[in-house]
Scaffold this motif. Structure first.
Motif, PDB file in Angstrom:
ATOM      1  N   GLU A   1       0.826  -1.207   0.000  1.00 52.96           N
ATOM      2  CA  GLU A   1       0.000   0.000   0.000  1.00 52.96           C
ATOM      3  C   GLU A   1       0.865   1.265   0.000  1.00 52.96           C
ATOM      4  O   GLU A   1       0.616   2.197  -0.775  1.00 52.96           O
ATOM      5  CB  GLU A   1      -0.909   0.007   1.231  1.00 52.96           C
ATOM      6  N   HIS A   2       1.883   1.271   0.845  1.00 47.13           N
ATOM      7  CA  HIS A   2       2.713   2.464   0.986  1.00 47.13           C
ATOM      8  C   HIS A   2       3.727   2.607  -0.149  1.00 47.13           C
ATOM      9  O   HIS A   2       3.863   3.672  -0.751  1.00 47.13           O
ATOM     10  CB  HIS A   2       3.433   2.426   2.339  1.00 47.13           C
ATOM     11  N   MET A   3       4.421   1.528  -0.461  1.00 44.54           N
ATOM     12  CA  MET A   3       5.508   1.614  -1.430  1.00 44.54           C
ATOM     13  C   MET A   3       5.027   1.777  -2.862  1.00 44.54           C
ATOM     14  O   MET A   3       5.747   2.320  -3.695  1.00 44.54           O
ATOM     15  CB  MET A   3       6.421   0.393  -1.310  1.00 44.54           C
ATOM     16  N   ASP A   4       3.821   1.311  -3.171  1.00 43.60           N
ATOM     17  CA  ASP A   4       3.284   1.556  -4.514  1.00 43.60           C
ATOM     18  C   ASP A   4       3.207   3.058  -4.782  1.00 43.60           C
ATOM     19  O   ASP A   4       3.552   3.535  -5.868  1.00 43.60           O
ATOM     20  CB  ASP A   4       1.886   0.922  -4.646  1.00 43.60           C
ATOM     21  N   HIS A   5       2.755   3.789  -3.772  1.00 43.65           N
ATOM     22  CA  HIS A   5       2.656   5.245  -3.898  1.00 43.65           C
ATOM     23  C   HIS A   5       4.040   5.875  -3.993  1.00 43.65           C
ATOM     24  O   HIS A   5       4.285   6.763  -4.839  1.00 43.65           O
ATOM     25  CB  HIS A   5       1.898   5.813  -2.692  1.00 43.65           C
ATOM     26  N   VAL A   6       4.974   5.429  -3.158  1.00 45.23           N
ATOM     27  CA  VAL A   6       6.332   5.991  -3.143  1.00 45.23           C
ATOM     28  C   VAL A   6       7.033   5.740  -4.473  1.00 45.23           C
ATOM     29  O   VAL A   6       7.629   6.647  -5.063  1.00 45.23           O
ATOM     30  CB  VAL A   6       7.151   5.386  -1.978  1.00 45.23           C
ATOM     31  N   ILE A   7       6.957   4.503  -4.968  1.00 46.32           N
ATOM     32  CA  ILE A   7       7.624   4.127  -6.220  1.00 46.32           C
ATOM     33  C   ILE A   7       7.052   4.907  -7.401  1.00 46.32           C
ATOM     34  O   ILE A   7       7.793   5.395  -8.266  1.00 46.32           O
ATOM     35  CB  ILE A   7       7.510   2.606  -6.453  1.00 46.32           C
ATOM     36  N   LYS A   8       5.739   5.064  -7.417  1.00 43.69           N
ATOM     37  CA  LYS A   8       5.091   5.788  -8.509  1.00 43.69           C
ATOM     38  C   LYS A   8       5.450   7.271  -8.464  1.00 43.69           C
ATOM     39  O   LYS A   8       5.776   7.878  -9.502  1.00 43.69           O
ATOM     40  CB  LYS A   8       3.569   5.615  -8.422  1.00 43.69           C
TER      41      LYS A   8
ATOM     42  N   VAL B   1      22.273  -1.460  -7.969  1.00 47.88           N
ATOM     43  CA  VAL B   1      22.503  -0.082  -7.533  1.00 47.88           C
ATOM     44  C   VAL B   1      23.725   0.521  -8.221  1.00 47.88           C
ATOM     45  O   VAL B   1      23.740   1.705  -8.570  1.00 47.88           O
ATOM     46  CB  VAL B   1      22.664  -0.034  -5.999  1.00 47.88           C
ATOM     47  N   ARG B   2      24.761  -0.291  -8.462  1.00 55.91           N
ATOM     48  CA  ARG B   2      25.994   0.222  -9.060  1.00 55.91           C
ATOM     49  C   ARG B   2      25.786   0.725 -10.492  1.00 55.91           C
ATOM     50  O   ARG B   2      26.631   1.454 -11.019  1.00 55.91           O
ATOM     51  CB  ARG B   2      27.086  -0.851  -9.044  1.00 55.91           C
TER      52      ARG B   2
ATOM     53  N   MET C   1      19.724   8.385  -5.605  1.00 56.18           N
ATOM     54  CA  MET C   1      19.194   9.184  -4.503  1.00 56.18           C
ATOM     55  C   MET C   1      17.686   9.034  -4.368  1.00 56.18           C
ATOM     56  O   MET C   1      17.152   9.015  -3.257  1.00 56.18           O
ATOM     57  CB  MET C   1      19.565  10.658  -4.686  1.00 56.18           C
ATOM     58  N   ARG C   2      16.987   8.887  -5.493  1.00 52.99           N
ATOM     59  CA  ARG C   2      15.543   8.652  -5.410  1.00 52.99           C
ATOM     60  C   ARG C   2      15.261   7.298  -4.778  1.00 52.99           C
ATOM     61  O   ARG C   2      14.327   7.148  -3.972  1.00 52.99           O
ATOM     62  CB  ARG C   2      14.921   8.732  -6.812  1.00 52.99           C
ATOM     63  N   CYS C   3      16.084   6.301  -5.108  1.00 50.99           N
ATOM     64  CA  CYS C   3      15.930   4.968  -4.508  1.00 50.99           C
ATOM     65  C   CYS C   3      16.299   4.984  -3.025  1.00 50.99           C
ATOM     66  O   CYS C   3      15.670   4.297  -2.216  1.00 50.99           O
ATOM     67  CB  CYS C   3      16.781   3.948  -5.251  1.00 50.99           C
TER      68      CYS C   3
END
Length: 336
Positions: free
Chosen positions: A136-143, A155-156, A164-166
């Motif tokens: 529920e939370h991360m879907d919003h954050v990722i979008k 990551v490399r 930085m966004r990640c």
């Protein structure tokens, strides 16, 4: 509104060692090394209420990062009291870290060689976040942060802006009520900065997330924070509204001149030495900025003198910038 951060007479001292010169001095240092106590943070007191977005600013060496490390439990204070989310950060560390998110601009909490989404899953386990809450939370954050296409990349292989966004998303996996940001936009381009700022505003509005922001980019402070806490040599020299700081110190105008030919500071100073004006070299070629008191007669005389003596390509007049306000404060050594 409850208090999230309570700091009272916080102090952190480090022992600094010095070395004597030469071989003889090196032998003497083996037996009796010289040292002195240096206070990095010196009796700092402030509080932050739930939902506030506070800018924590100061020059290099002012004590910002040391303060953040004590507030997050990384460093133990020499003296003073800290209460964050109702806990002592360094004494109740394991329980405490579940209630905060931290982003250090020059350090990573993501695993370098695995995909971003695998780092997220590991952090989900560490913070014991349920599948339902995570989705529920991360879907919003990722979008919102537009990192969906980056999740399956190591990551490399990410650019600085992508990483930085990640990093910001990783700090919010457990949806903490308090977020510490230490130089989160360092080295980022304008578009990424704007995206991160907009996201932080949304998090603050939607979840009442409290944010303590440390940065040298004052445009971040202007965009996000109504309140600033300013440090100088480990001490708080101002704690209050950014607008109050600007109204007190921002009396005047900045007049930017772009000259057709190269002009030197001594020429401009000699031309305007009877006026209350200071000159600053611009980043662009043949650009100088005059900081002058906000008096129409003085501004008119300044422009007339410069235009009469030199050929001008462009001229702009603007309010005193926050950078100039901060520079004035540090030159004087006190805020109000």
């Amino acid at each position: 509104m409850s208090t999230i951060i309570e700091v009272n007479k916080l102090r952190k001292e480090f022992r600094s060692y010095s070395s004597r010169q030469g071989l003889k001095g090196a032998f003497r240092d083996l037996l009796n090394r010289q040292s002195k106590i240096v206070p990095a943070v010196n009796d700092v007191t402030f509080s932050v209420k739930q939902g506030e977005m506070v800018g924590y600013i100061g020059e290099n060496g002012a004590g910002k990062s040391t303060s953040i490390k004590m507030l997050t439990g990384i460093l133990t204070p020499t003296s003073g009291e800290i209460l964050v989310n109702g806990m002592n950060p360094h004494k109740e560390r394991e329980k405490f870290v579940r209630t905060i998110g931290v982003v250090f601009g020059q350090r990573s909490q993501l695993w370098w060689d695995i995909a971003v989404q695998e780092s997220f899953r590991l952090l989900k386990k560490v913070y014991k976040v349920s599948d339902a809450d995570y989705n529920e939370h991360m879907d919003h954050v990722i979008k919102t942060l537009d990192i969906g296409p980056l999740l399956d990349k190591p990551v490399r292989k990410l650019s600085l802006g992508q990483r930085m966004r990640c990093e910001l998303a990783a700090a919010l996996i457990h949806n903490p009520p308090l977020l510490f940001l230490d130089e989160p936009t360092i080295g980022l381009d304008v578009l990424v900065k704007l995206k991160i700022r907009q996201f932080l505003k949304e998090m603050n509005e939607k979840y009442k997330t409290t944010i303590l922001l440390t940065t040298h980019d004052l445009s971040d402070i202007e965009a996000l924070c109504e309140r600033v806490v300013m440090l100088d040599e480990g001490k708080v020299i101002y704690d209050g509204a950014l607008e109050k700081l600007r109204s007190h110190w921002g009396d005047g105008k900045q007049i930017q001149f772009q000259f057709s030919d190269e002009v030197y500071e001594n020429e401009l100073t000699a031309l305007t030495n009877h006026l209350d004006v200071s000159w600053q070299k611009g980043e662009k070629l043949n650009v100088w900025t005059a900081v002058v008191s906000d008096k129409e007669a003085q501004m008119s005389e300044l422009i007339g003198l410069v235009v009469g003596a030199h050929q001008i390509i462009d001229l702009t007049v603007a309010e005193i910038s926050t950078e100039e306000v901060i520079r004035k404060i540090y030159e004087k050594g006190e805020a109000l």
